[in-house]
Write an enzyme that holds these catalytic residues in place. Structure first.
Site, short mmCIF file in Angstrom:
data_model
loop_
_atom_site.label_atom_id
_atom_site.label_comp_id
_atom_site.label_asym_id
_atom_site.label_seq_id
_atom_site.Cartn_x
_atom_site.Cartn_y
_atom_site.Cartn_z
N CYS B 163 0.81 -1.22 0.00
CA CYS B 163 0.00 0.00 0.00
C CYS B 163 0.84 1.27 0.00
CB CYS B 163 -0.97 -0.04 1.17
SG CYS B 163 -1.94 -1.55 1.11
N HIS B 303 -2.24 8.38 5.91
CA HIS B 303 -2.48 7.02 5.41
C HIS B 303 -3.77 6.47 6.02
CE1 HIS B 303 -1.58 3.13 3.71
NE2 HIS B 303 -1.67 2.56 4.89
N GLU B 314 0.49 6.16 13.31
CA GLU B 314 0.69 7.29 12.39
C GLU B 314 0.45 8.61 13.11
OE1 GLU B 314 -1.99 7.72 9.06
OE2 GLU B 314 -0.52 8.92 7.95
N LYS B 335 -9.30 8.23 2.89
CA LYS B 335 -9.80 6.85 2.74
C LYS B 335 -11.21 6.74 3.32
CE LYS B 335 -5.42 4.31 2.43
NZ LYS B 335 -4.41 5.35 2.73
N HIS B 340 -9.75 2.01 0.57
CA HIS B 340 -8.31 1.81 0.45
C HIS B 340 -7.98 1.23 -0.93
CE1 HIS B 340 -4.25 1.16 1.20
NE2 HIS B 340 -4.28 0.54 2.37
N PHE B 401 2.11 -3.22 3.93
CA PHE B 401 2.55 -4.52 4.44
C PHE B 401 3.99 -4.75 3.98
CE2 PHE B 401 -1.89 -6.80 4.46
CZ PHE B 401 -2.28 -6.01 5.53
#
Lengths: 83, 413
Positions: B163, B303, B314, B335, B340, B401
């Site tokens: 991502c 994010h 974050e 998002k 996403h 990831f």
């Protein structure tokens, strides 16, 4: 049931149209797949696989190189149906 | 001398809009893109999540020919449509193709092509597996489709970091220009992996929201009751070029792309490092390259995926990186609208960040009913918020990831 020569030609033209976007009328018997219709080897194999499915025939890879023109392919398929 | 690099064109295909402008309008208006799936997957396969944020394909279906659609995996279809839109938006016509590059990204690649071919193999045997299967499913297929279409001879690259992919591809594009390899780069990323396999796998991981009775409020970054991300798909494309090149042709400039930063948690394959240490590191590296300090940063597109474990680290990282200035930074978690987009997320969000600077407005974060008390940020909630005039900077954060952290910095022009 076997397809007539005319049915094979129009069916093949539809497959070529699906794969390349060429108009079905452009797929004339005398045309060469590579020189006239600008079909590359990968597209040719895709057309062969789809033709096998559509007409219930087998076209071994070794025979594909002999299918230079549209008529060659039509003849091959018509004959293979009877085999 | 370091080149100044600017954004002159944008294109997007997202769940909330078929174009970049439509996406901006919907993000601005707070329109959510998640919907109940209009198929039988949940019932047929027992998938516990019955919704997703599927791409608005209207522009794809208008701009791609039938043969292009047939010969491209959906991830490449979205890529090509967004790149064409960005190219037209930039007003590019004649370019030096030896100086034109593509820097693209995907997180997963051609999952539809691969799995359709697997079905064909199982049902009809090897002979029916189409010859184009591999060139359609490979992760560099979207980049190659764009590169061939626009004749990009400088380089056609694909960055893959889940991502964070399409934030890395934008950073890589900046370096391609600064490194002298290209004058113009088509940068971005695409993903089209809303598929029963990915929905099942992410469900098994408990990564997805299960708010099946209310898909439009499921993506709720920073809300105390957030329960996972919303699976989305889409693409974003940006035209980056040197300022000289842009000015010479009289192009409209959205923003300057001033720097980027990267780091890795090296901690866990999926979980963020809980203190946000390395997310902070990526942000600080990006700001250092851009030559901006925390007092210049007035907006961050976070994010923030709406997972219980992801949003807090974050927030800690932003607080650490911004220090005393954190209250002056308007944070948007878009998002909440788009879902996403995985490998397309960074690019779509970078576009929103550049447009936020251009329009001096930060888009809202929707669906926060009760703010998580562990989050300490100046979040733009429900309504858009004005950004200050003058020279300001904005960040777009992406994490993936594999521990990947990537951040791009834009400056107003």
């Amino acid at each position: 049931m076997a397809h007539s020569e005319a049915e094979v030609l129009s069916g093949l033209a539809e497959i070529v149209n699906e794969e390349t976007g060429l108009a079905t009328e452009a797929v004339e018997p005398s045309k060469s797949f590579t020189d006239d219709l600008d079909i590359d080897s990968i597209s040719m194999m895709t057309i062969v696989v789809n033709a096998e499915k559509k007409f219930g025939v087998k076209i071994p890879d070794d025979d594909v190189k002999d299918l230079v023109t549209v008529q060659d392919a039509v003849d091959y398929i018509v004959k293979a149906q009877d085999a | 001398m370091t080149s100044t690099v600017v954004v002159t064109g944008v294109g997007a295909v997202t769940p909330i809009g078929g174009t970049a402008d439509a996406t901006w309008q919907a993000a601005f208006a707070g329109t959510p893109g998640a919907r109940t799936l209009d198929n039988d997957w949940a019932e047929k396969y027992g998938i516990p999540v019955t919704f997703a944020a599927q791409a608005d394909r209207s522009a794809v279906d208008e701009t791609l020919t039938r043969v292009e659609t047939k010969r491209l995996d959906p991830s490449s279809q979205l890529a090509l449509a967004s790149a064409r839109e960005a190219w037209a938006d930039a007003g590019l016509d004649e370019v030096d193709n030896d100086r034109l590059a593509v820097s693209w990204a995907t997180g997963i690649g051609g999952v539809w092509t691969l799995l359709d071919a697997w079905d064909t193999l199982k049902e009809d045997g090897s002979r029916r597996v189409m010859p184009l299967t591999v060139p359609m499913l490979m992760p560099n297929a979207p980049a190659a489709a764009i590169g061939m279409h626009f004749k990009a001879h400088a380089a056609v690259q694909t960055l893959v970091s889940a991502c964070a992919s399409s934030t890395e591809s934008i950073g890589n594009a900046l370096e391609a220009i600064r490194g002298g390899r290209a004058d113009v780069v088509i940068a971005g990323g695409s993903e089209a992996a809303v598929h029963p396999i990915t929905l099942s796998a992410f469900s098994s991981m408990r990564a997805l929201s299960r708010r099946n009775d209310s898909p439009e409020t499921a993506s709720r970054p920073y809300d105390v009751d957030r329960d996972g991300f919303v699976m989305g798909e889409g693409a974003g494309a940006l035209i980056l070029e040197t300022k000289e090149h842009a000015e010479a042709r009289g192009a409209t400039i959205y923003a300057e792309i001033a720097g980027w930063g990267i780091s890795n948690d090296a901690h866990h394959i999926t979980a963020n490092e809980p203190d946000g240490t390395f997310a902070r590191q990526a942000m600080e590296r990006a700001m250092e390259m851009a030559g901006v300090s925390a007092s210049d940063v007035k907006h961050i597109n976070a994010h923030a995926t709406s997972t219980p474990v992801g949003d807090v680290p974050e927030s800690l990282a932003i607080n650490a990186a911004m220090g005393d200035h954190v209250d002056d930074v308007l944070v948007s978690a878009t998002k909440s609208q788009m879902g996403h987009l995985l490998g397309g997320a960074g690019a779509a969000e970078a576009i929103l960040t550049a447009l936020a600077l251009k329009n001096r407005t930060a888009p809202p974060t929707i669906n926060i009913e009760n703010l998580d008390p562990a989050i300490h940020l100046n979040i733009v909630r429900d309504e858009p918020a004005a950004l200050p005039s003058g020279d300001i900077a904005a960040l777009s954060n992406s994490f993936g990831f594999g521990g990947h952290n990537a951040v791009v910095v834009f400056k107003s022009v």
